[in-house]
Design a protein around this motif. Structure first.
Motif, PDB file in Angstrom:
ATOM      1  N   LEU A   1       7.736  11.434  -6.009  1.00 61.34           N
ATOM      2  CA  LEU A   1       6.646  10.601  -5.531  1.00 61.34           C
ATOM      3  C   LEU A   1       7.144   9.799  -4.337  1.00 61.34           C
ATOM      4  O   LEU A   1       8.202   9.182  -4.404  1.00 61.34           O
ATOM      5  CB  LEU A   1       6.194   9.663  -6.652  1.00 61.34           C
ATOM      6  CG  LEU A   1       5.111   8.636  -6.320  1.00 61.34           C
ATOM      7  CD1 LEU A   1       3.771   9.319  -6.143  1.00 61.34           C
ATOM      8  CD2 LEU A   1       5.024   7.599  -7.436  1.00 61.34           C
ATOM      9  N   GLU A   2       6.371   9.834  -3.237  1.00 58.53           N
ATOM     10  CA  GLU A   2       6.779   9.111  -2.027  1.00 58.53           C
ATOM     11  C   GLU A   2       5.591   8.350  -1.451  1.00 58.53           C
ATOM     12  O   GLU A   2       4.524   8.911  -1.239  1.00 58.53           O
ATOM     13  CB  GLU A   2       7.335  10.089  -0.987  1.00 58.53           C
ATOM     14  CG  GLU A   2       8.011   9.400   0.181  1.00 58.53           C
ATOM     15  CD  GLU A   2       8.728  10.393   1.097  1.00 58.53           C
ATOM     16  OE1 GLU A   2       9.370   9.938   2.048  1.00 58.53           O
ATOM     17  OE2 GLU A   2       8.631  11.623   0.852  1.00 58.53           O
ATOM     18  N   VAL A   3       5.801   7.068  -1.230  1.00 65.93           N
ATOM     19  CA  VAL A   3       4.783   6.204  -0.635  1.00 65.93           C
ATOM     20  C   VAL A   3       5.322   5.702   0.696  1.00 65.93           C
ATOM     21  O   VAL A   3       6.410   5.119   0.746  1.00 65.93           O
ATOM     22  CB  VAL A   3       4.452   5.014  -1.572  1.00 65.93           C
ATOM     23  CG1 VAL A   3       3.455   4.071  -0.907  1.00 65.93           C
ATOM     24  CG2 VAL A   3       3.898   5.516  -2.899  1.00 65.93           C
ATOM     25  N   GLN A   4       4.563   5.925   1.761  1.00 71.08           N
ATOM     26  CA  GLN A   4       5.040   5.590   3.107  1.00 71.08           C
ATOM     27  C   GLN A   4       4.085   4.618   3.791  1.00 71.08           C
ATOM     28  O   GLN A   4       2.921   4.937   4.033  1.00 71.08           O
ATOM     29  CB  GLN A   4       5.158   6.862   3.959  1.00 71.08           C
ATOM     30  CG  GLN A   4       6.093   7.919   3.374  1.00 71.08           C
ATOM     31  CD  GLN A   4       5.968   9.250   4.092  1.00 71.08           C
ATOM     32  OE1 GLN A   4       4.887   9.650   4.517  1.00 71.08           O
ATOM     33  NE2 GLN A   4       7.089   9.954   4.231  1.00 71.08           N
ATOM     34  N   ASN A   5       4.592   3.415   4.092  1.00 71.45           N
ATOM     35  CA  ASN A   5       3.867   2.401   4.875  1.00 71.45           C
ATOM     36  C   ASN A   5       2.410   2.236   4.424  1.00 71.45           C
ATOM     37  O   ASN A   5       1.490   2.217   5.247  1.00 71.45           O
ATOM     38  CB  ASN A   5       3.897   2.761   6.363  1.00 71.45           C
ATOM     39  CG  ASN A   5       5.315   2.666   6.913  1.00 71.45           C
ATOM     40  OD1 ASN A   5       6.017   1.699   6.664  1.00 71.45           O
ATOM     41  ND2 ASN A   5       5.729   3.674   7.654  1.00 71.45           N
ATOM     42  N   LEU A   6       2.231   2.103   3.141  1.00 74.20           N
ATOM     43  CA  LEU A   6       0.871   2.024   2.588  1.00 74.20           C
ATOM     44  C   LEU A   6       0.254   0.652   2.864  1.00 74.20           C
ATOM     45  O   LEU A   6       0.874  -0.382   2.618  1.00 74.20           O
ATOM     46  CB  LEU A   6       0.912   2.283   1.082  1.00 74.20           C
ATOM     47  CG  LEU A   6      -0.411   2.707   0.441  1.00 74.20           C
ATOM     48  CD1 LEU A   6      -0.782   4.114   0.882  1.00 74.20           C
ATOM     49  CD2 LEU A   6      -0.303   2.657  -1.079  1.00 74.20           C
ATOM     50  N   GLU A   7      -0.978   0.675   3.352  1.00 73.23           N
ATOM     51  CA  GLU A   7      -1.720  -0.565   3.592  1.00 73.23           C
ATOM     52  C   GLU A   7      -3.121  -0.412   3.016  1.00 73.23           C
ATOM     53  O   GLU A   7      -3.728   0.648   3.109  1.00 73.23           O
ATOM     54  CB  GLU A   7      -1.794  -0.880   5.085  1.00 73.23           C
ATOM     55  CG  GLU A   7      -0.431  -1.069   5.724  1.00 73.23           C
ATOM     56  CD  GLU A   7      -0.446  -2.088   6.857  1.00 73.23           C
ATOM     57  OE1 GLU A   7      -1.541  -2.408   7.356  1.00 73.23           O
ATOM     58  OE2 GLU A   7       0.646  -2.566   7.242  1.00 73.23           O
ATOM     59  N   LEU A   8      -3.616  -1.508   2.442  1.00 76.08           N
ATOM     60  CA  LEU A   8      -4.958  -1.496   1.863  1.00 76.08           C
ATOM     61  C   LEU A   8      -5.536  -2.903   1.975  1.00 76.08           C
ATOM     62  O   LEU A   8      -4.857  -3.890   1.717  1.00 76.08           O
ATOM     63  CB  LEU A   8      -4.903  -1.050   0.404  1.00 76.08           C
ATOM     64  CG  LEU A   8      -6.233  -0.802  -0.318  1.00 76.08           C
ATOM     65  CD1 LEU A   8      -6.098   0.306  -1.343  1.00 76.08           C
ATOM     66  CD2 LEU A   8      -6.724  -2.082  -1.016  1.00 76.08           C
ATOM     67  N   ALA A   9      -6.803  -2.961   2.377  1.00 77.14           N
ATOM     68  CA  ALA A   9      -7.463  -4.256   2.521  1.00 77.14           C
ATOM     69  C   ALA A   9      -8.869  -4.191   1.963  1.00 77.14           C
ATOM     70  O   ALA A   9      -9.541  -3.155   2.053  1.00 77.14           O
ATOM     71  CB  ALA A   9      -7.493  -4.673   3.987  1.00 77.14           C
TER      72      ALA A   9
END
Length: 241
Positions: A1-9
């Motif tokens: 599992l890889e999460v890269q520079n995740l942004e959420l607003a």
């Protein structure tokens, strides 16, 4: 599992900011942090429930967006923080729902599906409740049934949002030992959100500490759960023994 520079607003409020981490195959990875730090939102994003603003998520080497719902359900199981289980299904029927991604178009369970359901109920010690309706169970019993359903799904990656929150001390240890056993024997990747720092330190091979939607620290429990880190993130004095 890889999460890269995740942004959420949400509207003008940023919930996740440049979250970047990876979880190895067969690893027990725990996310901790204060209320409102983005733990549940992050888990929902990985499960494909929340739509993130920018960044990438890869599961088993493939982008999250490339998965159909059925294919994703074969690879990833998700147990939310709270589930309203007042529907009139039996425990056996509820656990068998975990087999849905593996059942053909006719929707008929095979003998293998039934055996998987029984095995999952035995692991979580709810087999004696198999014929009881979900709305007849206590909150802790319902939680164990839903964990059994997630196990029955036979996914490579299991996401758990505070799975022991409604369990007594004995069943907390039972479920955590069972998850650790599954992880080690079957090489299942477990990503779990936890409020209990003691459980996190006992079972997590690596821990990620979130603060205000950003990664504060990631590493082994001894490095992450230090006196100074916890005071900085939780804004209170905690004894680390």
């Amino acid at each position: 599992l890889e999460v890269q520079n995740l942004e959420l607003a949400y509207q003008d409020s940023k919930v996740l900011s440049k979250v970047d981490f990876s979880v190895g195959q067969g690893e027990f990875f725990v996310i901790v942090g204060p209320n409102g730090s983005g733990k549940t939102t992050l888990l929902k994003s990985i499960a494909g429930i929340e739509r993130f603003s920018s960044g990438n998520i890869h599961i088993l080497g493939h982008k999250l967006q490339s998965y159909s719902k059925r294919k994703l359900a074969r690879s990833l199981a998700y147990l939310p923080q709270s589930v309203h289980s007042s529907y009139p299904f039996t425990v056996r029927e509820t656990v068998l729902m975990g087999r849905s991604p593996h059942i053909g178009l006719l929707g008929i369970e095979s003998q293998k599906d039934l055996e998987k359901a029984v095995n999952s109920m035995q692991l979580t010690r709810v087999e004696h409740l198999a014929d009881r309706k979900m709305d007849q169970l206590s909150g802790g019993e319902q939680q164990r049934v839903l964990i059994a359903r997630a196990i029955c799904q036979e996914a490579d990656v299991v996401l758990l949002d505070e799975p022991t929150s409604s369990l007594d001390l004995a069943h907390q240890v039972l479920i955590m030992d069972m998850l650790e056993d599954l992880q080690r024997k079957h090489n299942i990747t477990i990503l779990m959100v936890a409020h209990d720092l003691n459980l996190a330190s006992l079972y997590g091979e690596r821990i990620m500490l979130l603060k205000s939607g950003s990664v504060f620290k990631t590493g082994p429990p001894k490095e992450v759960l230090s006196f100074q880190n916890l005071e900085d993130v939780f804004n209170c004095i905690l004894l680390v023994d």
